[in-house]
Design an enzyme around this catalytic site. Structure first.
Site, PDB file in Angstrom:
ATOM      1  N   SER A 114       0.787  -1.225   0.000  1.00  0.00           N
ATOM      2  CA  SER A 114       0.000   0.000   0.000  1.00  0.00           C
ATOM      3  C   SER A 114       0.820   1.275   0.000  1.00  0.00           C
ATOM      4  CB  SER A 114      -0.931   0.012   1.217  1.00  0.00           C
ATOM      5  OG  SER A 114      -0.192  -0.005   2.424  1.00  0.00           O
ATOM      6  N   HIS A 148      -5.409  -3.535  -2.425  1.00  0.00           N
ATOM      7  CA  HIS A 148      -5.097  -2.544  -3.448  1.00  0.00           C
ATOM      8  C   HIS A 148      -4.979  -3.143  -4.851  1.00  0.00           C
ATOM      9  CE1 HIS A 148      -4.410   0.639  -0.463  1.00  0.00           C
ATOM     10  NE2 HIS A 148      -3.956  -0.352   0.289  1.00  0.00           N
ATOM     11  N   LYS A 193     -11.592   0.498  -1.437  1.00  0.00           N
ATOM     12  CA  LYS A 193     -10.648   1.071  -2.400  1.00  0.00           C
ATOM     13  C   LYS A 193     -11.323   1.119  -3.770  1.00  0.00           C
ATOM     14  CE  LYS A 193      -7.695   0.234   1.075  1.00  0.00           C
ATOM     15  NZ  LYS A 193      -8.103  -0.354   2.367  1.00  0.00           N
TER      16      LYS A 193
END
Length: 383
Positions: free
Chosen positions: A177, A205, A235
């Site tokens: 990240s 992610h 996300k």
């Protein structure tokens, strides 16, 4: 105690490590209202621009009309509603895995999974750049917690070869990240198979971005009964919460033993409905990912000849390494004054200070060009 806390806060401030929140006065997007100002936003993890998508808002609104606001109880009591069930089933089908289980957040999912699967007498092996939630989960599991240098397969193999634990698990981020680089999942899975271990992949992610939207397992073409997979919904999915998928026996065990899934009120049904709408967009709209890749290429090309130390990342996370926390804060503040919001990330979150630029499919070419122009204008000030 108050005096000690005040002294500690003063020390954090002197070290440029004091953190404070800013209030966003409207929806997430490439431009946000903060403290009465309109700013270009390069902080958000909303990689596909879905956080304020009309289709997600509509799905959430209709769910509120039908199901109300709260779920009323935990999943195992009476809080498990139809949108929760549909979301878990659709997520598992999208990944091609047998079953899935929802959690309130990625942090809750990591705590629940690892502590439910491991205990005293077991061992967990973790990359040193793993997210804090994975580290906390490993510590709370009471298993033998061993960390290896970032993506160092030889070091990991040495640890596995010496391990005599009853149960072994390798836990990694699929996309890191703060650096934006990828874990070598095929090699990690090969080690898991060689040394009779499980591989737990936190793809917070990567899901929605890699592998035609299906995440890092699809990106690498991986399939194995030794895999347990996590994706967060905050996300690229544009909402909140998390889902864990894997073999049916694993998911059934978590449903019975993962304390962070059992002993908490179920997420809003509207939250699940919005995530379900996002999964359909992710599965059908490749154009968003193409747009995102174009903006990543634009940023990297625009900084290629500069003195900025841009990490080698193929993802929307594009960090610029800096010499100190003071320098990171000064550059972030200079961008802020120019109407551009980029997060300064400092220790202990990361080993070295940086600006963490995040890109979205919703960013226009002109918006990224504005960021590039500002960075290049400020380049001489940080040399």
């Amino acid at each position: 105690m108050l005096a000690e806390l005040e002294a500690g806060l003063a020390e954090l401030s002197e070290q440029y490590l004091l953190r404070q929140r800013r209030v966003v006065q409207g929806p997430q997007g490439t431009r946000v209202q903060v403290d009465g100002r309109s700013l270009l936003n390069f902080c958000s993890n909303d990689y596909l621009g879905l956080a304020n998508d009309a289709r997600l808002r509509s799905a959430a609104s209709m769910a509120i009309v039908h199901y109300g606001v709260g779920s009323g109880a935990s999943h195992l009591v009476c809080g498990h509603q139809l949108p929760h069930e549909q979301l878990e089933a659709r997520f598992a089908a999208l990944l091609g895995l047998p079953a899935a289980l929802g959690f309130g957040s990625g942090y809750m999912a990591n705590l629940g999974v690892i502590t439910a699967l491991l205990g005293r007498g077991d061992a967990v092996f973790a990359d040193k750049l793993n997210h804090a939630s994975l580290n906390d989960a490993c510590l709370l599991s009471r298993a033998d917690f061993q960390r290896f240098a970032h993506n160092d397969l030889a070091a990991l193999e040495g640890l596995l070869a010496r391990c005599t634990a009853r149960r072994k698990l390798i836990a990694v981020d699929a996309v890191y990240s703060m650096d934006g680089d990828l874990a070598p999942l095929p090699a990690l899975l090969a080690l898991a198979e060689r040394y009779d271990a499980w591989l737990y992949v936190d793809d917070a992610h990567g899901f929605g971005v890699l592998g035609e939207g299906r995440g890092s397992l699809a990106h690498w073409g991986l399939s194995s009964p030794r895999l347990i997979y996590l994706a967060t919904l905050g996300k690229a999915v544009g909402g909140a919460g998390a889902l864990v998928a894997g073999p049916q026996a694993v998911i059934s065990w978590l449903q019975n033993k993962a304390r962070t899934a059992i002993y908490t009120t179920a997420a809003l049904p509207a939250q699940a409905a919005a995530a379900l709408a996002a999964l359909e967009i992710i599965a059908s709209d490749a154009g968003r990912r193409s747009q995102l890749q174009a903006r990543i290429a634009q940023l990297r090309t625009g900084l290629a000849a500069s003195s900025y130390r841009l990490l080698d990342s193929p993802t929307p996370i594009q960090p610029i390494l800096l010499d100190s926390s003071a320098q990171a804060l000064q550059l972030a503040q200079a961008l802020w004054q120019r109407g551009i919001w980029v997060a300064a990330i400092r220790p202990p979150t990361v080993p070295s200070a940086r600006l963490r630029i995040t890109l979205s499919a919703a960013h226009s070419e002109a918006e990224v060009a504005s960021l590039l122009a500002a960075l290049l204008e400020l380049e001489r000030d940080i040399a």
